[in-house]
Design a protein around this motif. Sequence first.
Motif, short mmCIF file in Angstrom:
data_model
loop_
_atom_site.label_atom_id
_atom_site.label_comp_id
_atom_site.label_asym_id
_atom_site.label_seq_id
_atom_site.Cartn_x
_atom_site.Cartn_y
_atom_site.Cartn_z
N MET B 1 0.85 -1.21 0.00
CA MET B 1 0.00 0.00 0.00
C MET B 1 0.88 1.25 0.00
O MET B 1 1.77 1.38 0.81
CB MET B 1 -0.90 0.01 1.22
CG MET B 1 -1.98 1.04 1.14
SD MET B 1 -3.37 0.70 2.18
CE MET B 1 -2.64 0.75 3.82
N ASN B 2 0.61 2.19 -0.90
CA ASN B 2 1.41 3.40 -1.04
C ASN B 2 0.59 4.65 -0.76
O ASN B 2 -0.63 4.65 -0.87
CB ASN B 2 2.01 3.49 -2.45
CG ASN B 2 2.98 2.34 -2.72
OD1 ASN B 2 3.43 1.68 -1.79
ND2 ASN B 2 3.30 2.12 -3.97
N GLY B 3 1.30 5.71 -0.42
CA GLY B 3 0.62 6.94 -0.04
C GLY B 3 0.77 8.05 -1.07
O GLY B 3 1.76 8.10 -1.79
N VAL B 4 -0.23 8.91 -1.12
CA VAL B 4 -0.14 10.10 -1.95
C VAL B 4 0.32 11.25 -1.06
O VAL B 4 -0.31 11.52 -0.04
CB VAL B 4 -1.50 10.46 -2.57
CG1 VAL B 4 -1.37 11.64 -3.51
CG2 VAL B 4 -2.09 9.26 -3.31
N LEU B 10 2.97 9.85 -6.07
CA LEU B 10 2.60 8.48 -5.69
C LEU B 10 3.62 7.51 -6.27
O LEU B 10 3.88 7.51 -7.48
CB LEU B 10 1.20 8.16 -6.24
CG LEU B 10 0.73 6.72 -6.17
CD1 LEU B 10 0.61 6.25 -4.73
CD2 LEU B 10 -0.59 6.56 -6.91
N SER B 11 4.21 6.71 -5.40
CA SER B 11 5.17 5.72 -5.87
C SER B 11 4.45 4.56 -6.55
O SER B 11 3.54 3.96 -5.98
CB SER B 11 5.97 5.16 -4.69
OG SER B 11 6.91 6.10 -4.25
N ILE B 89 4.66 8.89 -9.91
CA ILE B 89 3.83 9.66 -10.81
C ILE B 89 3.16 10.79 -10.02
O ILE B 89 3.16 10.77 -8.79
CB ILE B 89 2.72 8.80 -11.47
CG1 ILE B 89 1.88 8.13 -10.40
CG2 ILE B 89 3.33 7.79 -12.42
CD1 ILE B 89 0.67 7.40 -10.92
N ILE B 90 2.60 11.74 -10.73
CA ILE B 90 1.77 12.75 -10.08
C ILE B 90 0.32 12.43 -10.38
O ILE B 90 -0.09 12.35 -11.54
CB ILE B 90 2.11 14.17 -10.57
CG1 ILE B 90 3.52 14.54 -10.09
CG2 ILE B 90 1.11 15.17 -10.07
CD1 ILE B 90 3.92 15.94 -10.42
N LEU B 91 -0.42 12.19 -9.33
CA LEU B 91 -1.84 11.84 -9.46
C LEU B 91 -2.64 13.12 -9.34
O LEU B 91 -2.76 13.68 -8.25
CB LEU B 91 -2.22 10.83 -8.37
CG LEU B 91 -3.42 9.93 -8.61
CD1 LEU B 91 -3.25 9.16 -9.91
CD2 LEU B 91 -3.61 8.99 -7.45
N VAL B 105 -3.30 4.33 -1.14
CA VAL B 105 -3.58 3.74 -2.45
C VAL B 105 -3.14 2.29 -2.50
O VAL B 105 -2.09 1.92 -1.98
CB VAL B 105 -2.85 4.55 -3.54
CG1 VAL B 105 -2.56 3.70 -4.76
CG2 VAL B 105 -3.67 5.77 -3.94
N LEU B 106 -3.96 1.50 -3.19
CA LEU B 106 -3.69 0.07 -3.33
C LEU B 106 -3.55 -0.26 -4.81
O LEU B 106 -4.47 -0.01 -5.59
CB LEU B 106 -4.87 -0.70 -2.73
CG LEU B 106 -4.69 -2.08 -2.17
CD1 LEU B 106 -3.63 -2.07 -1.08
CD2 LEU B 106 -6.02 -2.55 -1.60
#
Lengths: 145, 145
Positions: B1-4, B10-11, B89-91, B105-106
């Motif tokens: 699970m990654n974080g914004v 976001l990785s 990336i940039i979300l 984020v998953l």
Amino acid sequence: MNGVDLKNRLSVPSSLRETIEARSQTRELVIGPDEHSPCLIGYDVSYFERIEARLEDEFASDFGPGRSLKSRSVFGATEHLKYDDNGRIILSPLMREMGEIGTQVLFMGLGHYFEIWSPEVFLAQEGQDPRVLKLVKALVAGRAQ
Amino acid sequence: MNGVDLKNRLSVPSSLRETIEARSQTRELVIGPDEHSPCLIGYDVSYFERIEARLEDEFASDFGPGRSLKSRSVFGATEHLKYDDNGRIILSPLMREMGEIGTQVLFMGLGHYFEIWSPEVFLAQEGQDPRVLKLVKALVAGRAQ
DNA sequence: TGAATACCCACGAAAGCCCATGCTATCCCT
DNA sequence: AGGGATAGCATGGGCTTTCGTGGGTATTCA
């Protein structure tokens, strides 16, 4: 979403410029009125020349007054535009009228070509994909680019 | 699970980057809102180039209304994103809204594509596989990676 | 000579780029 | 087997560059 300023200047999105230059080796694009929708349609120069060539072939083998003639009239109304060092083109009043373009502009990349829309006009269209509609609504509402 | 993070970065998981680069030879991906579920769906760029080629074959020099509508639904709500040297990336806020993405984020790999979910939204969905649910619950609770 | 176009610079915001920091998994050595 | 070094990953922060935009000045052309 980009704006048309008082001098009729319009910034072409840098990502679009990038693909245009990659495809046609020029800082130039071709725009014209769309045949079916109230928007403008645009191409990089090399793709536009390919379309022209294909229509030429169709026309050569079909001497009747058909679809080809109609298409030719549409393509005849196009403008070749160079963009300046800041990536801006000048959108002529005629083009703005034909594309129903106001002060705000939406570039929509569609693979080999792109469309230029007034956001409001786009939202008023029937039969668009609901996801795209939602996205454009969010844009118009001012929530980020 | 990654974080914004605060800069909307976001990785992308390194395993996913690996398969993307293997498939498309680019450090680039395509994301858009999913048609049926409250999440984002993502592809490597070669997938999109295939779609583009299919549209081109199907319509050739026919720029009728059908082509535009189809192209808009395919391309209109997607973003092409390069990730940086750290794999981020940039979300955009827009995409976050479309995919109901919050701060966590998953990534879920699903063969030739992947999905991006808010964990909470995922848990609230009906009819998920109980084993996957258990896994996601553990992730949200902070246990395991 | 006036209007349209090209060219130039300036600015704020956004995005990209680089480096540093924990943290975890893996390896390696005695 | 245990413990320490090592490498890769996710993340944070700051600096630099680019982008979109506004405005000014020169140049062109009818």
